[in-house]
Design an enzyme around this catalytic site. Structure first.
Site, PDB file in Angstrom:
ATOM      1  N   GLY A  60       0.816  -1.215   0.000  1.00 26.21           N
ATOM      2  CA  GLY A  60       0.000   0.000   0.000  1.00 26.21           C
ATOM      3  C   GLY A  60       0.849   1.263   0.000  1.00 26.21           C
ATOM      4  O   GLY A  60       0.541   2.233  -0.695  1.00 26.21           O
ATOM      5  N   CYS A  61       1.921   1.240   0.770  1.00 23.72           N
ATOM      6  CA  CYS A  61       2.795   2.415   0.858  1.00 23.72           C
ATOM      7  C   CYS A  61       3.510   2.655  -0.463  1.00 23.72           C
ATOM      8  O   CYS A  61       3.687   3.798  -0.885  1.00 23.72           O
ATOM      9  CB  CYS A  61       3.789   2.242   2.001  1.00 23.72           C
ATOM     10  N   THR A  62       3.897   1.590  -1.130  1.00 25.04           N
ATOM     11  CA  THR A  62       4.552   1.721  -2.431  1.00 25.04           C
ATOM     12  C   THR A  62       3.589   2.312  -3.454  1.00 25.04           C
ATOM     13  O   THR A  62       3.938   3.231  -4.199  1.00 25.04           O
ATOM     14  CB  THR A  62       5.077   0.344  -2.909  1.00 25.04           C
TER      15      THR A  62
END
Length: 155
Positions: free
Chosen positions: A45-47
Protein backbone atom coordinates in the site's frame (compact mmCIF):
# COMPACT_ATOMS: atom_id res chain seq x y z
CA UNK A 1 -1.54 13.91 20.72
CA UNK A 2 -4.72 14.54 18.71
CA UNK A 3 -4.75 15.05 14.96
CA UNK A 4 -4.14 18.65 13.89
CA UNK A 5 -7.40 20.26 12.84
CA UNK A 6 -7.77 22.31 9.65
CA UNK A 7 -7.27 26.01 10.37
CA UNK A 8 -4.61 25.34 13.02
CA UNK A 9 -0.93 26.12 12.60
CA UNK A 10 1.00 23.10 11.34
CA UNK A 11 3.58 21.84 13.86
CA UNK A 12 7.17 22.66 12.95
CA UNK A 13 9.49 19.82 12.02
CA UNK A 14 13.06 19.16 11.01
CA UNK A 15 13.79 15.74 9.49
CA UNK A 16 16.42 14.17 7.22
CA UNK A 17 15.47 12.73 3.85
CA UNK A 18 16.78 9.69 1.98
CA UNK A 19 19.92 11.62 0.96
CA UNK A 20 20.63 13.04 4.42
CA UNK A 21 19.36 16.55 3.60
CA UNK A 22 17.42 18.10 6.48
CA UNK A 23 14.02 19.62 5.65
CA UNK A 24 12.26 22.08 7.93
CA UNK A 25 8.66 23.16 7.47
CA UNK A 26 9.83 26.79 7.84
CA UNK A 27 11.99 26.35 4.71
CA UNK A 28 8.80 26.05 2.65
CA UNK A 29 6.94 29.11 3.97
CA UNK A 30 4.96 30.86 1.26
CA UNK A 31 4.07 27.72 -0.67
CA UNK A 32 1.76 24.73 -0.17
CA UNK A 33 3.18 21.63 1.52
CA UNK A 34 1.80 18.12 1.26
CA UNK A 35 2.77 15.76 4.09
CA UNK A 36 1.64 12.20 3.59
CA UNK A 37 2.30 9.95 6.56
CA UNK A 38 2.59 6.29 5.62
CA UNK A 39 3.20 3.21 7.79
CA UNK A 40 6.37 1.65 6.37
CA UNK A 41 8.78 1.73 3.43
CA UNK A 42 8.45 -0.80 0.62
CA UNK A 43 5.14 -2.38 1.61
CA UNK A 44 2.38 -2.82 -1.01
CA UNK A 45 0.00 0.00 0.00
CA UNK A 46 2.79 2.42 0.86
CA UNK A 47 4.55 1.72 -2.43
CA UNK A 48 1.36 2.32 -4.40
CA UNK A 49 0.75 5.60 -2.57
CA UNK A 50 4.36 6.81 -2.95
CA UNK A 51 4.36 5.96 -6.67
CA UNK A 52 1.07 7.82 -7.20
CA UNK A 53 2.60 10.97 -5.69
CA UNK A 54 5.71 10.39 -7.87
CA UNK A 55 3.56 10.09 -11.00
CA UNK A 56 1.74 13.35 -10.19
CA UNK A 57 4.87 15.25 -9.15
CA UNK A 58 5.07 17.45 -12.29
CA UNK A 59 1.57 18.76 -11.57
CA UNK A 60 2.38 19.34 -7.88
CA UNK A 61 5.50 21.26 -8.94
CA UNK A 62 3.44 23.38 -11.36
CA UNK A 63 1.38 24.42 -8.31
CA UNK A 64 4.62 25.21 -6.42
CA UNK A 65 3.67 22.57 -3.82
CA UNK A 66 6.35 20.65 -1.92
CA UNK A 67 5.55 16.95 -1.42
CA UNK A 68 6.96 14.88 1.45
CA UNK A 69 6.40 11.29 2.48
CA UNK A 70 7.01 10.67 6.19
CA UNK A 71 7.35 7.37 8.01
CA UNK A 72 9.33 5.57 10.64
CA UNK A 73 12.62 3.81 9.83
CA UNK A 74 15.90 5.50 9.00
CA UNK A 75 17.47 7.32 6.07
CA UNK A 76 19.01 4.11 4.70
CA UNK A 77 15.59 2.48 4.48
CA UNK A 78 14.21 5.60 2.74
CA UNK A 79 17.16 5.61 0.29
CA UNK A 80 16.59 1.97 -0.64
CA UNK A 81 12.84 2.55 -1.09
CA UNK A 82 13.40 5.71 -3.17
CA UNK A 83 15.97 4.03 -5.41
CA UNK A 84 13.87 0.90 -5.96
CA UNK A 85 10.82 2.89 -7.10
CA UNK A 86 12.50 6.03 -8.53
CA UNK A 87 10.90 8.28 -5.91
CA UNK A 88 12.43 11.69 -6.63
CA UNK A 89 10.83 13.74 -3.85
CA UNK A 90 11.94 13.76 -0.19
CA UNK A 91 11.03 10.79 1.98
CA UNK A 92 11.54 11.97 5.54
CA UNK A 93 12.90 9.66 8.22
CA UNK A 94 10.89 10.06 11.43
CA UNK A 95 12.70 7.17 13.11
CA UNK A 96 11.60 8.04 16.65
CA UNK A 97 8.09 9.05 15.46
CA UNK A 98 8.36 12.50 17.07
CA UNK A 99 6.78 14.30 14.11
CA UNK A 100 4.10 11.63 13.72
CA UNK A 101 3.18 12.24 17.36
CA UNK A 102 3.01 16.04 16.84
CA UNK A 103 0.61 15.49 13.95
CA UNK A 104 -1.44 12.89 15.85
CA UNK A 105 -0.85 10.05 13.38
CA UNK A 106 1.16 7.81 15.76
CA UNK A 107 -1.70 5.65 16.98
CA UNK A 108 -2.61 2.22 18.28
CA UNK A 109 -3.31 -0.15 15.40
CA UNK A 110 -4.24 -3.80 15.22
CA UNK A 111 -3.51 -6.47 12.67
CA UNK A 112 -4.43 -10.14 12.93
CA UNK A 113 -5.51 -9.64 16.54
CA UNK A 114 -2.19 -8.06 17.53
CA UNK A 115 -2.04 -4.45 18.83
CA UNK A 116 0.90 -2.17 18.14
CA UNK A 117 1.75 1.51 17.64
CA UNK A 118 2.31 2.87 14.14
CA UNK A 119 1.61 5.62 11.64
CA UNK A 120 -2.00 5.78 10.53
CA UNK A 121 -2.13 6.67 6.83
CA UNK A 122 -2.96 10.40 6.97
CA UNK A 123 -2.26 13.33 4.64
CA UNK A 124 -2.03 17.01 5.54
CA UNK A 125 -2.17 19.92 3.12
CA UNK A 126 -0.51 22.97 4.63
CA UNK A 127 -1.17 26.33 3.00
CA UNK A 128 1.33 29.08 2.19
CA UNK A 129 0.71 30.67 5.61
CA UNK A 130 1.68 27.47 7.45
CA UNK A 131 -1.84 26.46 8.49
CA UNK A 132 -3.47 23.11 7.89
CA UNK A 133 -5.81 23.63 4.98
CA UNK A 134 -7.03 20.05 4.70
CA UNK A 135 -6.55 16.66 6.33
CA UNK A 136 -7.33 13.22 4.96
CA UNK A 137 -7.78 10.49 7.59
CA UNK A 138 -7.51 6.73 7.11
CA UNK A 139 -6.48 7.28 3.51
CA UNK A 140 -7.49 4.82 0.83
CA UNK A 141 -4.61 4.81 -1.65
CA UNK A 142 -6.50 4.58 -4.95
CA UNK A 143 -7.05 8.09 -6.34
CA UNK A 144 -5.67 9.78 -3.21
CA UNK A 145 -2.72 11.63 -4.80
CA UNK A 146 -5.06 13.02 -7.45
CA UNK A 147 -7.54 14.18 -4.80
CA UNK A 148 -4.74 15.95 -2.90
CA UNK A 149 -3.56 17.55 -6.15
CA UNK A 150 -7.06 18.92 -6.79
CA UNK A 151 -7.05 20.48 -3.30
CA UNK A 152 -3.60 22.02 -3.90
CA UNK A 153 -4.79 23.53 -7.17
CA UNK A 154 -7.77 25.10 -5.36
CA UNK A 155 -5.55 26.94 -2.84
Amino acid sequence: MPLVEPGKKAPAFSLPDQEGHVHRLADYAGRPVVLFFYPKDDTPGCTKEACAFRDNLPRFKASKAAVFGISILDEASKAKFAKKFDLTYPLLADADHTVAEKYGVWQKKSLYGRSFMGNVRTTYLIDAAGKVSRRWDNVKVDGHAEEVLEAVEEL
